[in-house]
Scaffold this active site. Structure first.
Site, PDB file in Angstrom:
ATOM      1  N   ARG A 184       1.349   4.111  -3.171  1.00  0.00           N
ATOM      2  CA  ARG A 184       1.108   5.539  -2.936  1.00  0.00           C
ATOM      3  C   ARG A 184       2.376   6.345  -3.195  1.00  0.00           C
ATOM      4  O   ARG A 184       2.330   7.439  -3.770  1.00  0.00           O
ATOM      5  CB  ARG A 184       0.619   5.756  -1.497  1.00  0.00           C
ATOM      6  CG  ARG A 184      -0.831   5.323  -1.271  1.00  0.00           C
ATOM      7  CD  ARG A 184      -1.119   5.123   0.223  1.00  0.00           C
ATOM      8  NE  ARG A 184      -2.527   4.855   0.468  1.00  0.00           N
ATOM      9  CZ  ARG A 184      -3.109   3.670   0.245  1.00  0.00           C
ATOM     10  NH1 ARG A 184      -2.399   2.658  -0.240  1.00  0.00           N
ATOM     11  NH2 ARG A 184      -4.401   3.502   0.510  1.00  0.00           N
ATOM     12  N   SER A 243     -12.254   0.839   5.678  1.00  0.00           N
ATOM     13  CA  SER A 243     -10.791   0.775   5.812  1.00  0.00           C
ATOM     14  C   SER A 243     -10.171   2.153   6.050  1.00  0.00           C
ATOM     15  O   SER A 243      -9.225   2.569   5.373  1.00  0.00           O
ATOM     16  CB  SER A 243     -10.170   0.120   4.570  1.00  0.00           C
ATOM     17  OG  SER A 243     -10.687  -1.181   4.375  1.00  0.00           O
ATOM     18  N   SER A 277       0.819  -1.212   0.000  1.00  0.00           N
ATOM     19  CA  SER A 277       0.000   0.000   0.000  1.00  0.00           C
ATOM     20  C   SER A 277       0.851   1.259   0.000  1.00  0.00           C
ATOM     21  O   SER A 277       0.560   2.226  -0.715  1.00  0.00           O
ATOM     22  CB  SER A 277      -0.921   0.003   1.225  1.00  0.00           C
ATOM     23  OG  SER A 277      -1.751  -1.120   1.237  1.00  0.00           O
ATOM     24  N   ARG A 333     -13.257  -6.588 -10.809  1.00  0.00           N
ATOM     25  CA  ARG A 333     -13.352  -5.753  -9.606  1.00  0.00           C
ATOM     26  C   ARG A 333     -13.893  -4.368  -9.956  1.00  0.00           C
ATOM     27  O   ARG A 333     -13.628  -3.819 -11.022  1.00  0.00           O
ATOM     28  CB  ARG A 333     -11.988  -5.661  -8.923  1.00  0.00           C
ATOM     29  CG  ARG A 333     -11.493  -7.022  -8.453  1.00  0.00           C
ATOM     30  CD  ARG A 333     -10.172  -6.938  -7.748  1.00  0.00           C
ATOM     31  NE  ARG A 333     -10.280  -6.250  -6.469  1.00  0.00           N
ATOM     32  CZ  ARG A 333      -9.256  -6.041  -5.644  1.00  0.00           C
ATOM     33  NH1 ARG A 333      -8.044  -6.476  -5.994  1.00  0.00           N
ATOM     34  NH2 ARG A 333      -9.418  -5.418  -4.502  1.00  0.00           N
ATOM     35  N   ARG A 344      -3.698 -13.725  -0.617  1.00  0.00           N
ATOM     36  CA  ARG A 344      -3.986 -13.733   0.817  1.00  0.00           C
ATOM     37  C   ARG A 344      -4.611 -15.054   1.267  1.00  0.00           C
ATOM     38  O   ARG A 344      -4.435 -15.462   2.422  1.00  0.00           O
ATOM     39  CB  ARG A 344      -4.868 -12.544   1.192  1.00  0.00           C
ATOM     40  CG  ARG A 344      -4.205 -11.205   0.909  1.00  0.00           C
ATOM     41  CD  ARG A 344      -4.558 -10.120   1.886  1.00  0.00           C
ATOM     42  NE  ARG A 344      -3.925  -8.860   1.512  1.00  0.00           N
ATOM     43  CZ  ARG A 344      -2.662  -8.541   1.808  1.00  0.00           C
ATOM     44  NH1 ARG A 344      -1.904  -9.391   2.479  1.00  0.00           N
ATOM     45  NH2 ARG A 344      -2.155  -7.382   1.426  1.00  0.00           N
ATOM     46  N   ASP A 404      -8.169  -6.716   5.386  1.00  0.00           N
ATOM     47  CA  ASP A 404      -7.192  -7.550   4.677  1.00  0.00           C
ATOM     48  C   ASP A 404      -6.646  -8.667   5.566  1.00  0.00           C
ATOM     49  O   ASP A 404      -6.088  -9.651   5.059  1.00  0.00           O
ATOM     50  CB  ASP A 404      -6.030  -6.704   4.143  1.00  0.00           C
ATOM     51  CG  ASP A 404      -6.330  -6.101   2.777  1.00  0.00           C
ATOM     52  OD1 ASP A 404      -7.352  -6.477   2.174  1.00  0.00           O
ATOM     53  OD2 ASP A 404      -5.550  -5.259   2.316  1.00  0.00           O
TER      54      ASP A 404
END
Length: 409
Positions: free
Chosen positions: A15, A182, A11, A109, A368, A296
């Site tokens: 960014r 989130s 993440s 998605r 995951r 997550d």
């Protein structure tokens, strides 16, 4: 005491790549994550005309506040949700025609809340096949800015994309959020924007982003807290001990909060200035936990839940149904095949204690799911995976690192 070196945060790396590309000057990213997702993001920047220099331990990005250097580009986003959502937003601030596509998994998605907001800001954006999904084309003419309303109830990445865009607009942005999931990931965004010279103010459900651009910097990427969760959970279920350096009291990532769930279940947790340690005590209690803000890590908890002394109920995780796969159902189905009694609802899963027997885990191509059930395999012989290689999305060396931990535990 096993010390595990966790790769950089996915993440934060994504960014940082956006911010570096948008900043005025050359930015150096220290210890970025090198995985399929982040390599895909970097390659996307190169396709758009940004210079990205890569060494084993750092990446250098030449920023272009005016937007992509290429007047036309085709960008393939692979499986990366941050790539697929952030790069079209970055491109919108430039001038040119940019087409974005992605893997079949990423095509499924959703994007619509973000692209609807971009259109509200005047961006010429067209979904080529299915509304709200990749592929899409952005005909960019810069973004004036102003006010926009956003539903971020499916993914906080929609809000992050708009916040990152704000300083590149002529007038700045005021984003009114009607729903938000989130929240800690948004806090990561705000802290990183601050590091690149932009202060966002929040007024209730409104986020106000000034115009004026970003300043290049040197930015160190902290270890991935979501990935660390698999190793912390391993300590909890085996009675062992695991320390992860680089994640401590000042960590940006909310997913470090997963260790507090382990603490509630009976593990001992120490969070220091620059490291976190989890020790298993031989006890794992059942609990009910809201994981909306750390969703997550839901599969990680689901994978160890059968070893608890009572039921584990995970609530408010509807957004996990629109990740790389329907993670809630993927966990439920795999646990049932292991012999566990499981109930599910629209946004919850309840997992009962039970005796498990080995089986092949269906990964649904989701990194995951594989990494979570690898933890289950510490206590259950005979667990295998139909697609173990899908971990390359975020941690290409996972199986080797996890195997080394297994030997030490």
């Amino acid at each position: 005491m096993p010390v595990v070196d966790i790769p950089g945060s996915k993440s934060i790396t994504a960014r940082a790549l956006f911010l570096a590309a948008a900043a005025d000057g050359v930015t150096t990213l220290v210890r970025p994550l090198r995985s399929d997702d982040t390599e895909g993001f970097a390659e996307g920047l190169v396709s758009l005309g940004y210079r990205v220099g890569r060494t084993p331990d750092s990446w250098q990005v030449d920023g272009r506040p005016q937007g992509p250097a290429a007047a036309e580009a085709d960008v393939y986003c692979r499986d990366g949700a941050t790539t697929a959502r952030f790069l079209p937003t970055l491109a919108a601030a430039g001038h040119g025609t940019y087409r974005f596509d992605a893997s079949e998994q990423m095509r499924r998605r959703p994007l619509l809340p973000l692209t609807r907001a971009l259109r509200e800001l005047g961006v010429d954006l067209r979904h080529e096949e299915k509304e709200g999904h990749h592929p899409l084309t952005v005909t960019a003419k810069g973004v004036v800015g102003g006010e926009v309303t956003l539903d971020a109830g499916q993914s906080s990445q929609y809000l992050t994309a708009l916040l990152l865009l704000g300083p590149l607009t002529e007038q700045g942005l005021r984003v009114h959020v009607t729903d938000l999931v989130s929240v800690p990931y948004v806090e990561i965004t705000l802290a990183m924007m601050r590091a690149f010279g932009v202060e966002v103010t929040r007024d209730g459900n409104d986020f106000v982003v000034p115009a004026g651009g970003y300043t290049a910097t040197t930015y160190a990427i902290e270890p991935d807290a979501s990935t660390a969760g698999y190793f912390f959970a391993s300590a909890a279920v085996t009675g062992g001990e695991v320390t992860v350096p680089g994640l401590g009291e000042g960590a940006l990532q909310g997913d470090l909060g997963f260790v507090e769930v382990l603490r509630r279940m009976g593990a001992e947790v120490e969070i220091g200035a620059d490291r976190t340690t989890v020790r298993g005590t031989g006890e794992l209690r059942g609990l009910t936990v809201n994981m909306r803000d750390i969703s997550d890590t839901m599969p990680t908890l689901a994978a160890i839940a059968p070893f608890a002394s009572g039921p584990v109920r995970i609530e408010d995780v509807a957004n996990t149904r629109v990740k790389e796969c329907d993670r809630l159902e993927a966990c439920a189905e795999n646990l049932r095949r292991l012999g566990v009694r499981v109930e599910t609802g629209p946004d919850w899963i309840e997992i009962h204690p039970g005796a498990l027997s080995g089986t092949e885990i269906t990964s649904y191509g989701d990194h995951r799911i594989v990494m979570s059930f690898a933890v289950t395999g510490l206590r259950v012989p005979g667990i295998s995976f139909d697609d173990p290689g899908c971990v390359r999305k975020t941690f290409p060396g996972f199986h080797e690192e996890f195997g080394a931990l297994r030997a030490r535990l």
